[in-house]
Scaffold this active site. Structure first.
Site, PDB file in Angstrom:
ATOM      1  N   HIS A 104     -10.215   7.363  -4.596  1.00  0.00           N
ATOM      2  CA  HIS A 104      -9.989   6.503  -3.432  1.00  0.00           C
ATOM      3  C   HIS A 104     -11.029   6.795  -2.354  1.00  0.00           C
ATOM      4  O   HIS A 104     -11.466   5.894  -1.638  1.00  0.00           O
ATOM      5  CB  HIS A 104      -8.565   6.720  -2.907  1.00  0.00           C
ATOM      6  CG  HIS A 104      -8.177   5.800  -1.783  1.00  0.00           C
ATOM      7  ND1 HIS A 104      -8.237   4.418  -1.884  1.00  0.00           N
ATOM      8  CD2 HIS A 104      -7.727   6.055  -0.528  1.00  0.00           C
ATOM      9  CE1 HIS A 104      -7.846   3.876  -0.740  1.00  0.00           C
ATOM     10  NE2 HIS A 104      -7.527   4.839   0.101  1.00  0.00           N
ATOM     11  N   HIS A 134      -5.917   1.507   6.318  1.00  0.00           N
ATOM     12  CA  HIS A 134      -5.253   0.221   6.544  1.00  0.00           C
ATOM     13  C   HIS A 134      -4.393   0.340   7.808  1.00  0.00           C
ATOM     14  O   HIS A 134      -3.368   1.020   7.796  1.00  0.00           O
ATOM     15  CB  HIS A 134      -4.342  -0.151   5.365  1.00  0.00           C
ATOM     16  CG  HIS A 134      -5.086  -0.395   4.088  1.00  0.00           C
ATOM     17  ND1 HIS A 134      -5.542  -1.633   3.707  1.00  0.00           N
ATOM     18  CD2 HIS A 134      -5.465   0.437   3.115  1.00  0.00           C
ATOM     19  CE1 HIS A 134      -6.163  -1.531   2.548  1.00  0.00           C
ATOM     20  NE2 HIS A 134      -6.132  -0.286   2.166  1.00  0.00           N
ATOM     21  N   SER A 163     -10.212  -3.396   2.513  1.00  0.00           N
ATOM     22  CA  SER A 163     -11.265  -2.394   2.672  1.00  0.00           C
ATOM     23  C   SER A 163     -12.615  -3.082   2.540  1.00  0.00           C
ATOM     24  O   SER A 163     -12.793  -3.913   1.662  1.00  0.00           O
ATOM     25  CB  SER A 163     -11.160  -1.323   1.588  1.00  0.00           C
ATOM     26  OG  SER A 163      -9.866  -0.801   1.538  1.00  0.00           O
ATOM     27  N   ALA A 183     -10.839  -4.828  -1.824  1.00  0.00           N
ATOM     28  CA  ALA A 183     -11.767  -3.947  -2.531  1.00  0.00           C
ATOM     29  C   ALA A 183     -11.416  -4.043  -4.004  1.00  0.00           C
ATOM     30  O   ALA A 183     -10.241  -4.163  -4.357  1.00  0.00           O
ATOM     31  CB  ALA A 183     -11.604  -2.523  -2.046  1.00  0.00           C
ATOM     32  N   TYR A 240       2.133  -1.466  -4.633  1.00  0.00           N
ATOM     33  CA  TYR A 240       2.264  -0.077  -5.101  1.00  0.00           C
ATOM     34  C   TYR A 240       2.850   0.849  -4.044  1.00  0.00           C
ATOM     35  O   TYR A 240       3.238   1.971  -4.346  1.00  0.00           O
ATOM     36  CB  TYR A 240       0.914   0.467  -5.603  1.00  0.00           C
ATOM     37  CG  TYR A 240      -0.193   0.533  -4.582  1.00  0.00           C
ATOM     38  CD1 TYR A 240      -0.165   1.438  -3.526  1.00  0.00           C
ATOM     39  CD2 TYR A 240      -1.299  -0.302  -4.671  1.00  0.00           C
ATOM     40  CE1 TYR A 240      -1.191   1.518  -2.606  1.00  0.00           C
ATOM     41  CE2 TYR A 240      -2.327  -0.243  -3.766  1.00  0.00           C
ATOM     42  CZ  TYR A 240      -2.264   0.668  -2.727  1.00  0.00           C
ATOM     43  OH  TYR A 240      -3.275   0.716  -1.814  1.00  0.00           O
ATOM     44  N   GLU A 241       2.916   0.387  -2.804  1.00  0.00           N
ATOM     45  CA  GLU A 241       3.527   1.233  -1.771  1.00  0.00           C
ATOM     46  C   GLU A 241       5.049   1.261  -1.908  1.00  0.00           C
ATOM     47  O   GLU A 241       5.729   1.998  -1.195  1.00  0.00           O
ATOM     48  CB  GLU A 241       3.115   0.745  -0.391  1.00  0.00           C
ATOM     49  CG  GLU A 241       1.634   0.982  -0.108  1.00  0.00           C
ATOM     50  CD  GLU A 241       1.193   0.380   1.218  1.00  0.00           C
ATOM     51  OE1 GLU A 241       1.623   0.873   2.263  1.00  0.00           O
ATOM     52  OE2 GLU A 241       0.436  -0.608   1.184  1.00  0.00           O
ATOM     53  N   MET A 279      -5.780  -4.317  -6.743  1.00  0.00           N
ATOM     54  CA  MET A 279      -4.322  -4.149  -6.632  1.00  0.00           C
ATOM     55  C   MET A 279      -3.698  -5.017  -5.537  1.00  0.00           C
ATOM     56  O   MET A 279      -2.649  -4.677  -4.999  1.00  0.00           O
ATOM     57  CB  MET A 279      -4.002  -2.677  -6.362  1.00  0.00           C
ATOM     58  CG  MET A 279      -4.571  -1.720  -7.389  1.00  0.00           C
ATOM     59  SD  MET A 279      -4.294  -0.016  -6.917  1.00  0.00           S
ATOM     60  CE  MET A 279      -5.364   0.844  -8.097  1.00  0.00           C
ATOM     61  N   SER A 280      -4.362  -6.121  -5.221  1.00  0.00           N
ATOM     62  CA  SER A 280      -3.827  -6.935  -4.114  1.00  0.00           C
ATOM     63  C   SER A 280      -4.145  -8.409  -4.349  1.00  0.00           C
ATOM     64  O   SER A 280      -4.418  -8.833  -5.471  1.00  0.00           O
ATOM     65  CB  SER A 280      -4.433  -6.473  -2.789  1.00  0.00           C
ATOM     66  OG  SER A 280      -5.818  -6.759  -2.762  1.00  0.00           O
TER      67      SER A 280
END
Ligand code: HPA
Length: 282
Positions: A254, A69, A38, A121, A93-94, A218-219
């Site tokens: 979000h 995304h 993002s 992000a 998390y997906e 988170m990535s």
């Protein structure tokens, strides 16, 4: 000969097969891979596109499920540097396993990529940071609770990967050169990765600050670890989209993260375009 039980032949042959598909699909041979999070998607309009492949057409690439995304591999040139750009990443998390989350990195490496620029992000932990800032990652703290190298070993690659210098100083220099050219004030800091998808509590943000983190997200960390196992050089860049939980009066959403990403998208694109130019000259 008996197969070695410590080797997972399906992982490496699947990687090889998809990399071969990529190499057959397009004649361009980028050594630079970009992962667009993002705040960085707009760089796509700066890429002279040679070809694009939806993830659905790339065996083993997972489908993303997050709004904002897309899920497409773009092949082209950015400021005269040939690049593979991954537009849309899959997050842990997906619900995907780590080998899925990092599959694309292995494919790019097998296709000839040597350098990676990872973008994301992130929420600010450092009190000097403001939403809309960009931060160059100097290091990371992995609090995701998992490691992408866990599991069966992959032939030819050590699982005991050295992360003393996870983020490459030479690529970081190119980022700084790019920021100067784009007239963007770059921050520097330590990125702390959590698994999400809930945001943090204020107590967690306070704790992370004491641990030495400047931003939380988170990535990125799984990709960095796998890339280092494969010997790729890594640079990484955060778009600070919000203040961490408890650092502002507002609750986190979000939508607000996406709103900030949208607000600074031109700057993000400029920064990556200049990075492409600097990379091509280096
Ligand atoms: N926390 C975790 N991940 C994030 C945040 C945050 O505040 N902002 C963007 N990604």
């Amino acid at each position: 000969m008996k197969p070695n039980p410590l080797v997972n032949p399906t992982v490496s042959s699947a990687v090889r097969a998809t990399a071969n598909r990529l190499l057959k699909h397009c004649r361009l041979r980028p050594t630079l891979g970009l992962v667009l999070g993002s705040g960085f998607q707009s760089v796509l309009s700066e890429i002279l596109v040679v070809s694009r492949l939806p993830y659905a057409k790339l065996e083993g690439f997972p489908q993303t499920s997050v709004a904002g995304h897309a899920g497409e591999l773009i092949i082209g040139t950015l400021g005269s540097a040939p690049v593979y750009a991954l537009s849309g990443r899959v997050h842990y998390y997906e619900g995907q396993e780590m080998d899925r989350v990092t599959f694309a990195i292995r494919v790019l490496a097998a296709a000839g990529v040597r350098d990676l620029l990872l973008t994301n992000a992130a929420g600010a932990i450092n009190r000097r940071f403001r939403p809309g800032d960009f931060m160059q990652l100097t290091d990371h703290i992995n609090l995701m609770g998992v490691n992408p190298l866990r599991g069966r070993s992959i032939p030819g690659f050590s699982r005991f990967v050295d992360l003393t210098r996870a983020y490459d100083p030479a690529l970081a220099k190119l980022l700084w050169r790019a920021a100067r050219a784009a007239r963007i004030a770059l921050r520097q800091g330590v990125y702390l990765a959590v698994s999400g998808p809930s945001y943090e509590t204020p107590a967690e943000i306070q704790a992370f600050a004491r641990l030495g983190a400047d931003a939380v997200g988170m990535s990125t960390v799984p990709e960095t670890i796998v890339a280092r196992q494969l010997g790729l050089r890594v640079a990484a860049l955060s778009c600070i989209t919000n203040l961490g939980a408890g650092l502002s009066r507002q609750p986190l959403s979000h939508q607000d993260v996406l709103k900030t990403a949208e607000r600074v998208k031109t700057a993000g694109a400029r920064l990556l375009l200049e990075f492409g130019k600097a990379y091509a000259q280096a």
